[in-house]
Design an enzyme around this catalytic site. Sequence first.
Site, short mmCIF file in Angstrom:
data_model
loop_
_atom_site.label_atom_id
_atom_site.label_comp_id
_atom_site.label_asym_id
_atom_site.label_seq_id
_atom_site.Cartn_x
_atom_site.Cartn_y
_atom_site.Cartn_z
N GLU A 169 71.69 55.74 64.59
CA GLU A 169 71.78 54.71 63.55
C GLU A 169 73.08 54.83 62.77
O GLU A 169 73.31 55.83 62.08
CB GLU A 169 70.56 54.81 62.63
CG GLU A 169 69.28 54.39 63.33
CD GLU A 169 68.03 54.78 62.57
OE1 GLU A 169 66.97 54.23 62.91
OE2 GLU A 169 68.09 55.63 61.67
N THR B 259 61.98 63.03 73.78
CA THR B 259 62.73 62.01 73.05
C THR B 259 61.76 61.20 72.22
O THR B 259 60.57 61.47 72.20
CB THR B 259 63.49 61.10 74.02
OG1 THR B 259 64.21 60.15 73.24
CG2 THR B 259 62.56 60.38 74.96
#
Length: 408
Positions: free
Chosen positions: A279, A194
């Site tokens: 986002e 990640t």
Amino acid sequence: MAVGNSTFPEMNPVNGFSLGTSFADVKGANPSQPTRDDITVMMFPDTSTVAGVFTQNAFCAAPVLICRENLKNNIRILVTNSGNANACTGDQGLADAQAINQKVADLIDVNVDQVLPFSTGVIGEHLPTDRILNALPDAINNLSEDNWDAAGRAIMTTDTRPKGASRKIEYQGQVINITGISKGAGMIKPNMATMLGYVATDAQVEKGLLQKLLAEGVEKSFNRITVDGDTSTNDSCVLVATGTSIEVNENNSELFELFTSALNDVLLEIAKAIVADGEGATKLVSVVVENAESSKEALRVAYSVAQSPLVKTALFASDPNWGRIVAAIGYAGVQGLDVSKIDVYLGDVLIVASGGRAESYVEEAGAKVMSEQEIEIRINLRRGDSQETVWTTDLSYDYVKINAEYRS
């Protein structure tokens, strides 16, 4: 607003694993943003074993280079700054990361090569090293086994909320805890792990086995997520076993299965939390490809659909434009693909049957599925027995806005 639950989950402390945070103003004063801690220190005993996986981006950041080198040692400390990636910063970036490591080592009385550094934020700018060095004592003074929430917030950059997961295993009157946090919202296609992920357990696990478990768990979690198809320069995921509880090994199959299952649950939960906080994301989307010839083929098709800007914008608009999905399947590069065998579902709604519009399909049914916050696209290739799932998001106006204004 990003999809998902904004409440930080209940986190079980891990015996021997302490976390502390402080504020160094890494990005520099910005009156438009409230200040939050941006330095995190994690400490654990010398009985611990540590495993790690890192970005495959050739422009890997200075801290990644140091982590890869130091990981062979008896690691005792993890130190993270958010707000600055310390990537593409040359020899100065390495010197800055080493200076931070040395300060931490001096404050805690460990060797400098027992410290792993991590950075996340803007690429190509030098760290405000003096501010970070000055903030480190406060982070160390704040060390506590109960600080998972604070640490989850301190490692954030464009994240809208912290991400964490925790599991407890009870076995023959003893307890093993597994707890983890992650950060990431954009520049997400890890291709290893990640953006930043930290998982700790109080089990005793031999280092080689710990590395194997992390690599396998990451392959089915962090290596199955994408927000925008970009692999960061700083991706890192670390698994720490403090060795303060019972031993986990492959000889005890019952405990080993319990532990592996719980660890994989934590990894998948914090990986999916990154996608849910993508986002500008308004939807969490799973792309399931079944009956492929191989895992590689299934992933090729799944990523082709999951990363298609046209598919992602259709998802944002709740537009069941299934032509974009089949187009992405078609250009995935699968050799010998027989499109006349392919079925595609939106949720439980069959939209494509045997390569063409399903006779039972009506647009209203597809639109209803597309309007939901969590959506499954299921693709049946009818070529073999392999199946894979990739998690992604829609692509909204806010994604462009957030990334256009990222450095301001």
